[in-house]
Design a protein around this motif. Structure first.
Motif, mmCIF file in Angstrom:
data_model
loop_
_atom_site.group_PDB
_atom_site.id
_atom_site.type_symbol
_atom_site.label_atom_id
_atom_site.label_comp_id
_atom_site.label_asym_id
_atom_site.label_seq_id
_atom_site.Cartn_x
_atom_site.Cartn_y
_atom_site.Cartn_z
ATOM 1 N N ASP A 31 0.841 -1.193 0.000
ATOM 2 C CA ASP A 31 0.000 0.000 0.000
ATOM 3 C C ASP A 31 0.877 1.244 0.000
ATOM 4 N N PRO A 32 0.483 2.293 -0.734
ATOM 5 C CA PRO A 32 1.256 3.535 -0.720
ATOM 6 C C PRO A 32 1.140 4.232 0.625
ATOM 7 N N VAL A 33 2.166 5.012 0.935
ATOM 8 C CA VAL A 33 2.186 5.731 2.203
ATOM 9 C C VAL A 33 2.270 7.226 1.907
ATOM 10 N N GLN A 34 1.979 8.003 2.940
ATOM 11 C CA GLN A 34 2.033 9.453 2.840
ATOM 12 C C GLN A 34 3.016 9.965 3.875
ATOM 13 N N LEU A 35 3.796 10.969 3.484
ATOM 14 C CA LEU A 35 4.789 11.546 4.366
ATOM 15 C C LEU A 35 4.288 12.886 4.886
ATOM 16 N N LEU A 36 4.475 13.107 6.187
ATOM 17 C CA LEU A 36 4.048 14.346 6.842
ATOM 18 C C LEU A 36 5.256 14.946 7.548
ATOM 19 N N SER A 37 5.316 16.259 7.566
ATOM 20 C CA SER A 37 6.366 16.933 8.319
ATOM 21 C C SER A 37 5.918 17.080 9.759
ATOM 22 N N GLY A 38 6.902 17.068 10.684
ATOM 23 C CA GLY A 38 6.561 17.148 12.095
ATOM 24 C C GLY A 38 6.069 18.527 12.495
ATOM 25 N N PHE A 39 6.900 19.553 12.315
ATOM 26 C CA PHE A 39 6.510 20.917 12.698
ATOM 27 C C PHE A 39 7.115 21.883 11.701
ATOM 28 N N PRO A 40 6.310 22.718 11.082
ATOM 29 C CA PRO A 40 4.818 22.744 11.142
ATOM 30 C C PRO A 40 4.222 21.548 10.414
ATOM 31 N N ARG A 41 3.001 21.187 10.805
ATOM 32 C CA ARG A 41 2.334 20.012 10.230
ATOM 33 C C ARG A 41 2.043 20.265 8.759
ATOM 34 N N ARG A 42 2.523 19.332 7.916
ATOM 35 C CA ARG A 42 2.328 19.492 6.482
ATOM 36 C C ARG A 42 2.314 18.127 5.828
ATOM 37 N N ALA A 43 1.382 17.907 4.936
ATOM 38 C CA ALA A 43 1.288 16.661 4.169
ATOM 39 C C ALA A 43 1.874 16.916 2.785
ATOM 40 N N PHE A 44 2.847 16.125 2.404
ATOM 41 C CA PHE A 44 3.501 16.280 1.117
ATOM 42 C C PHE A 44 2.664 15.635 0.019
ATOM 43 N N SER A 45 2.491 16.348 -1.076
ATOM 44 C CA SER A 45 1.684 15.877 -2.199
ATOM 45 C C SER A 45 2.559 15.129 -3.206
ATOM 46 N N GLU A 46 1.911 14.634 -4.266
ATOM 47 C CA GLU A 46 2.653 13.943 -5.312
ATOM 48 C C GLU A 46 3.588 14.897 -6.051
ATOM 49 N N ALA A 47 3.203 16.128 -6.153
ATOM 50 C CA ALA A 47 4.092 17.101 -6.786
ATOM 51 C C ALA A 47 5.335 17.332 -5.942
#
Length: 279
Positions: free
Chosen positions: A238-254
């Motif tokens: 299954d694909p996973v998603q990466l998030l930054s710790g601080f500040p909270r941010r979800a990285f997109s495919e771009a």
């Protein structure tokens, strides 16, 4: 012939005994023949006829043998000494040759041992070099497999989401800083980092730490996580998603196509892994 035999017998007896004989060469009975001892021969007493025959033969032999003169005795002694000295020289020469032969054998054995030790060292160095070449080849092959995996993943994602494979946003040019008012107040120069240390926290509480190049794309981090995550996240399916710790941010495919340096993850950053929600 008998005289030579007597001299050789004296030599075999040894030089000290020959010297003792030379000391008694002036005795009055030195030239008399050796008489066979009487009595108790083979466990019996000699008979009167045997004793008389022995005495008669001894007297005849003594009368028939002329006495040696002083010059003859000296000449005989001189020949004996020369023969003894010759034998000594021959023995010394033989011992010297044997010592030289032993020394040659010792040196030859030492050279053979040194050559064997050198061959052993060369074999060990050759095996070590082959082992290093093999390890280096395996490492290069592993890196090549990771690069190929990244390229395949990029191609699959670009095909799935309709983007181009090699499209990358142009790097953002740094904004010019304010001009300093005086040379003493020059702002510190910004340090350029070549590597980035990323710590990835998994949902089960464990973490992964890996060093990437600053110009590598974020997709390399995601691929590293998918290759090293456990069964809890789907075993690499299954694909996973990466998030930054601080500040909270979800990285997109771009963002996956952008370098880590551009995303502000240099020199170190902490990322959080979450399951990607289906869109």
């Amino acid at each position: 012939m008998a005289e030579l035999t007597a001299l050789e017998s004296l030599i075999e007896m040894g030089f000290p005994r020959g010297r003792a004989l030379m000391e008694h060469e002036d005795d009055p009975d030195v030239d008399e023949p050796l008489e066979t001892p009487l009595g108790h021969i083979l466990g019996r007493e000699p008979t009167s006829s045997e004793q008389g025959g022995l005495e008669g033969s001894g007297s005849a032999a003594g009368e028939g043998k002329p006495a040696l003169s002083e010059e003859e005795r000296q000449e005989q002694t001189k020949r004996m000494l020369e023969l003894v000295a010759q034998k000594q020289r021959e023995r010394e020469e033989r011992e010297e040759r044997e010592a030289l032969e032993r020394e040659r054998q010792r040196r030859r054995q030492g050279q053979e041992l040194s050559a064997a030790r050198q061959r052993l060292q060369e074999d060990e160095m050759r095996r070590a070099a082959e082992e290093r070449r093999r390890e280096k080849a395996e490492e290069l092959a592993a890196r090549q497999r990771v690069r190929e995996k990244i390229e395949r993943d990029k191609a699959e994602r670009a095909k799935k989401y309709g983007g181009s494979v090699g499209s990358q946003p142009p790097p953002v040019a740094p904004e010019p800083g304010p001009v300093p008012s005086s040379p003493s107040q020059e702002p510190p120069t910004k340090r350029e980092y070549d590597q980035c240390r990323i710590q990835v926290r998994l949902p089960d509480g464990t973490s992964l730490t890996q060093t990437f190049r600053a110009r590598e794309q974020l997709a390399a981090v995601r691929l590293y996580v998918e290759l090293h995550r456990g069964e809890e996240l789907g075993g690499g399916q299954d694909p996973v998603q990466l998030l930054s710790g601080f500040p909270r941010r979800a990285f997109s495919e771009a963002d996956m196509e952008r370098p880590l340096q551009e995303l502000g993850l240099v020199p170190s950053a902490v990322l959080i892994v979450a399951k990607k929600c289906p869109s």
